[in-house]
Scaffold this motif. Sequence first.
Motif, mmCIF file in Angstrom:
data_model
loop_
_atom_site.group_PDB
_atom_site.id
_atom_site.type_symbol
_atom_site.label_atom_id
_atom_site.label_comp_id
_atom_site.label_asym_id
_atom_site.label_seq_id
_atom_site.Cartn_x
_atom_site.Cartn_y
_atom_site.Cartn_z
ATOM 1 N N HIS A 73 -35.106 41.579 -8.973
ATOM 2 C CA HIS A 73 -35.669 40.631 -8.008
ATOM 3 C C HIS A 73 -37.195 40.671 -8.018
ATOM 4 N N CYS A 74 -37.745 41.863 -8.169
ATOM 5 C CA CYS A 74 -39.198 42.017 -8.241
ATOM 6 C C CYS A 74 -39.750 41.304 -9.474
ATOM 7 N N ALA A 75 -39.082 41.476 -10.613
ATOM 8 C CA ALA A 75 -39.536 40.826 -11.848
ATOM 9 C C ALA A 75 -39.452 39.310 -11.709
ATOM 10 N N TYR A 76 -38.392 38.828 -11.102
ATOM 11 C CA TYR A 76 -38.268 37.375 -10.903
ATOM 12 C C TYR A 76 -39.390 36.855 -10.018
ATOM 13 N N ALA A 77 -39.678 37.575 -8.932
ATOM 14 C CA ALA A 77 -40.729 37.129 -8.014
ATOM 15 C C ALA A 77 -42.099 37.184 -8.663
ATOM 16 N N ILE A 123 -47.090 43.599 -12.499
ATOM 17 C CA ILE A 123 -46.048 43.560 -13.526
ATOM 18 C C ILE A 123 -46.095 44.830 -14.364
ATOM 19 N N ALA A 124 -47.299 45.284 -14.707
ATOM 20 C CA ALA A 124 -47.444 46.498 -15.511
ATOM 21 C C ALA A 124 -46.964 47.731 -14.754
ATOM 22 N N VAL A 125 -47.294 47.824 -13.479
ATOM 23 C CA VAL A 125 -46.848 48.970 -12.677
ATOM 24 C C VAL A 125 -45.332 48.957 -12.525
ATOM 25 N N ALA A 126 -44.745 47.797 -12.260
ATOM 26 C CA ALA A 126 -43.293 47.707 -12.108
ATOM 27 C C ALA A 126 -42.581 48.063 -13.410
ATOM 28 N N ALA A 127 -43.123 47.601 -14.543
ATOM 29 C CA ALA A 127 -42.509 47.925 -15.833
ATOM 30 C C ALA A 127 -42.643 49.417 -16.151
ATOM 31 N N ALA A 128 -43.792 49.999 -15.847
ATOM 32 C CA ALA A 128 -43.983 51.429 -16.095
ATOM 33 C C ALA A 128 -43.026 52.266 -15.247
ATOM 34 N N VAL A 133 -49.099 59.664 -11.911
ATOM 35 C CA VAL A 133 -50.222 59.008 -12.588
ATOM 36 C C VAL A 133 -50.165 57.498 -12.374
ATOM 37 N N VAL A 134 -48.982 56.907 -12.474
ATOM 38 C CA VAL A 134 -48.850 55.461 -12.278
ATOM 39 C C VAL A 134 -49.212 55.075 -10.843
ATOM 40 N N ILE A 135 -48.741 55.840 -9.889
ATOM 41 C CA ILE A 135 -49.022 55.526 -8.484
ATOM 42 C C ILE A 135 -50.506 55.678 -8.177
ATOM 43 N N VAL A 136 -51.105 56.780 -8.617
ATOM 44 C CA VAL A 136 -52.527 57.002 -8.342
ATOM 45 C C VAL A 136 -53.385 55.960 -9.046
ATOM 46 N N SER A 137 -53.043 55.608 -10.283
ATOM 47 C CA SER A 137 -53.845 54.603 -10.984
ATOM 48 C C SER A 137 -53.719 53.225 -10.332
ATOM 49 N N SER A 138 -52.527 52.893 -9.825
ATOM 50 C CA SER A 138 -52.399 51.600 -9.151
ATOM 51 C C SER A 138 -53.157 51.589 -7.830
#
Length: 125
Positions: free
Chosen positions: A29-33, A48-53, A103-108
Amino acid sequence: MAISLGEAQLVANFVQAIVYGIYLVTAGHCAYALLAGGNGAKKRYYLIAVAAAMLVIVTLNIAVCFRYILDTFIFSAAPVGPDGGFSSTAKELQALDVVQVSVVIVSSILFVILNVAPRWSLQDS
């Protein structure tokens, strides 16, 4: 009565698999939105990059946990179960997953602070 380590690991992996299924639906649903973005809305590529990671990291974590369970309970020649002398590779990979998620959370968060927050207005309009 306390449960054994093996039983706790099996229960934890079962619950993790159920929550992962819920996460897959949410990620879809997130990707669709994020990708559909109707009415001329601009695409937020950093989201999109954070969700994919996050999807890749969580999927690898599930695969490592499943492999650990297979090695421990199915492919083990020793009757000792999860308390035996198995390789700690799976546990090290799970720790690496935690580091990758951090790392993904802190970078976002840093991206939002450095790029989005300066555009926010704190004055009354």
